[in-house]
Design a protein around this motif. Structure first.
Motif, PDB file in Angstrom:
ATOM      1  N   UNK A  54     -15.356  60.207  36.483  1.00  0.00           N
ATOM      2  CA  UNK A  54     -16.135  59.958  38.510  1.00  0.00           C
ATOM      3  C   UNK A  54     -17.094  59.872  38.521  1.00  0.00           C
ATOM      4  N   UNK A  55     -16.911  58.764  39.186  1.00  0.00           N
ATOM      5  CA  UNK A  55     -18.068  57.360  39.583  1.00  0.00           C
ATOM      6  C   UNK A  55     -18.884  58.411  40.584  1.00  0.00           C
ATOM      7  N   UNK A 408      -7.861  67.003  43.484  1.00  0.00           N
ATOM      8  CA  UNK A 408      -7.972  66.496  42.455  1.00  0.00           C
ATOM      9  C   UNK A 408      -7.166  65.407  42.883  1.00  0.00           C
ATOM     10  N   UNK A 409      -7.375  64.792  43.370  1.00  0.00           N
ATOM     11  CA  UNK A 409      -6.649  62.948  43.449  1.00  0.00           C
ATOM     12  C   UNK A 409      -7.895  61.735  43.338  1.00  0.00           C
ATOM     13  N   UNK A 410      -7.100  60.305  43.628  1.00  0.00           N
ATOM     14  CA  UNK A 410      -8.205  59.253  43.390  1.00  0.00           C
ATOM     15  C   UNK A 410      -9.108  59.511  44.890  1.00  0.00           C
ATOM     16  N   UNK A 411     -10.181  59.400  44.755  1.00  0.00           N
ATOM     17  CA  UNK A 411     -10.893  58.837  46.099  1.00  0.00           C
ATOM     18  C   UNK A 411     -11.514  60.717  46.773  1.00  0.00           C
ATOM     19  N   UNK A 438     -19.640  70.191  41.784  1.00  0.00           N
ATOM     20  CA  UNK A 438     -19.664  69.615  43.550  1.00  0.00           C
ATOM     21  C   UNK A 438     -19.996  68.632  43.386  1.00  0.00           C
ATOM     22  N   UNK A 439     -19.024  67.443  44.138  1.00  0.00           N
ATOM     23  CA  UNK A 439     -19.521  66.056  43.391  1.00  0.00           C
ATOM     24  C   UNK A 439     -19.643  65.273  42.780  1.00  0.00           C
ATOM     25  N   UNK A 440     -19.016  66.047  42.001  1.00  0.00           N
ATOM     26  CA  UNK A 440     -18.758  65.294  39.932  1.00  0.00           C
ATOM     27  C   UNK A 440     -20.538  66.068  39.593  1.00  0.00           C
ATOM     28  N   UNK A 441     -20.976  67.008  40.276  1.00  0.00           N
ATOM     29  CA  UNK A 441     -22.247  67.476  39.510  1.00  0.00           C
ATOM     30  C   UNK A 441     -22.378  68.487  39.234  1.00  0.00           C
ATOM     31  N   UNK A 442     -22.226  69.343  37.688  1.00  0.00           N
ATOM     32  CA  UNK A 442     -22.217  70.690  37.282  1.00  0.00           C
ATOM     33  C   UNK A 442     -23.094  71.305  38.130  1.00  0.00           C
TER      34      UNK A 442
END
Ligand SMILES: [Zn+2]
Length: 444
Positions: A54-55, A408-411, A438-442
């Motif tokens: 996750x970037x 849960x897929x690329x991009x 959410x958006x990569x943040x716990x």
């Protein structure tokens, strides 16, 4: 750090330099989750021993852990034994108006909205569609979320939906009832100007006790919405109204037909016109009679963690239970709930499209807890856990035209739920929440 030196030489203020550096470090936020079983929301079989990168909040790589190339400096979380599914999308909620068991537009403060959206998120619900009872502050919240990376459930909204004068629906103080066709175009234009995501209308007579919106008004609302590029969603109860609205161009129904079994004519028309059973709200129908006695979940820690001691006290009160169980239509609700389930299963089997929605928000319909109740009720109706998960993830995003959400897929945004147990074995395992992102943040 040559870039910084160049900036300093240019004479930029130190505040601007730190802002730029903050942007750089934000961009450098890379996370790796690994060794989990992936349920990606597409309906594909689960993948054991999966990993994802996750970037900056988005999934940049997802696949088998054996092929993982973890970027240097990434924060890695080992999720051995866990199950990861997309965040839940609830297509029917009402935000911010209820405190404990009291609903009032006065409660719709920014603070209560925030609390409400965080509550959904803490239960793994990462996106909600608020169904037509929102004050204008919802637009600001939604726009702020779009501009960044929210740490609460993402909001879509049907703004202020259409209620017939003296009729059923809406929230006093928010919805301005309409009485004539002439009022409709300006009112729809006002909603469109606020950039609502959908138009909502209520078509019901509350079991014959209130006037119902005439069909020429629903036709005008749907037509006007179309003109403004908007889809219309309807609260319905009766089969006849579902048929009429389908003819008129409705996009979806936010409850099941509950007066009688759906027939082939409705099924064929819904399929022909691409009308969704957007939400079945089976848990809502069950909640209509659940509180005539002390509900079975009153001591369930998964429920208790989301409510105040006052809610527990009220739900346990024999006086309150007596008031509920002596209401005029109380005895009919189990029958309506059973009809909702039967009709939902029939539409699903016939190939009508469907999402997941709870109608949580009003008193006794609890944000978050109600979502897991709904998932279980959908399985009780005869769907498989996989069908239910896809409805509550990929299909929800499809209905919202949210191309960055739902699987849960690329991009895509890394909106996801980490579970301690497999929800495909038992849908109640969606309640075994280990963490929510959410958006990569716990967020929990
Ligand atoms: Zn509703």
């Amino acid at each position: 750090m040559p870039a910084l030196k160049r900036i300093r030489r240019c004479g930029l203020s130190s505040a601007l330099v730190s802002a730029l550096l903050a942007t750089v470090s934000l961009h450098a936020e890379v996370r790796v989750l690994k060794n989990f079983t992936l349920i990606d929301g597409t309906g594909r079989p689960p993948v054991p021993q999966a990993a994802m990168v996750i970037d900056n909040g988005r999934i940049t790589w997802i696949g088998p852990v054996s092929q993982l190339k973890a970027p240097a400096g990434a924060e890695t979380t080992d999720l051995t034994g866990k199950f990861v599914m997309p965040g839940i999308i609830d297509l029917h909620v009402h935000l911010g108006a209820t405190i404990d068991l009291t609903q009032d537009a006065k409660n719709q403060t920014p603070e209560n909205f925030e609390k409400n959206l965080k509550k959904y998120a803490s239960y793994g619900v990462t996106t909600v569609l608020s169904m037509g009872t929102d004050p204008d502050l919802v637009f600001r919240i939604r726009d702020e979320q779009h501009a960044g990376r929210p740490s609460e459930a993402r909001v879509y909204t049907a703004g202020q939906g259409f209620v017939f004068k003296n009729g059923y629906g809406g929230l006093v103080g928010v919805n301005q009832p309409v009485a004539t066709v002439a009022e409709i175009e300006p009112a729809v234009a006002a909603q469109a100007a606020k950039k609502v995501d959908f138009i909502k209308l209520w078509m019901d007579d509350e079991l014959g006790t209130m006037p119902k919106m005439p069909y020429e008004m629903s036709a005008a609302i749907i037509a006007s919405a179309k003109k403004h590029g908007l889809r219309t969603l309807a609260h319905i109860f009766y089969l006849a109204d579902a048929k009429k609205l389908t003819e008129q161009g409705i996009a979806g129904f936010v409850h099941s037909v509950r007066d009688q079994p759906v027939d082939q004519a409705l099924i064929d028309a819904m399929k022909k016109h691409g009308v969704w059973q957007e939400a079945a709200t089976l848990s809502r129908e069950e909640s209509m009679y659940a509180y005539g006695i002390t509900p079975s979940f009153i001591n369930d820690p998964f429920f208790v963690r989301g409510v105040s001691p006052e809610v527990i006290r009220l739900l346990s009160s024999p006086d309150r239970q007596k008031t509920i169980s002596s209401a005029p239509h109380y005895g009919q609700y189990p029958k309506f709930a059973a009809m909702a389930k039967q009709n939902f299963k029939k539409l699903v089997d016939a190939g009508v499209k469907y999402g997941m929605g709870t109608d949580t928000g009003p008193p006794g319909r609890f944000a978050g807890y109600g979502d897991h109740w709904e998932l279980s009720a959908m399985v009780d109706a005869g769907l498989t856990p996989m069908q239910v998960i896809v409805a509550a993830t990929r299909s929800g995003a499809e209905f919202l035209s949210a191309k960055d959400l739902g699987t849960l897929e690329k991009s895509k945004w890394a909106d996801l739920v980490v579970l301690d147990a497999n929800p495909l074995d038992n849908i109640r395992n969606t309640r075994a929440i280990n963490s929510v992102y959410i958006a990569g943040k716990p967020v929990q």
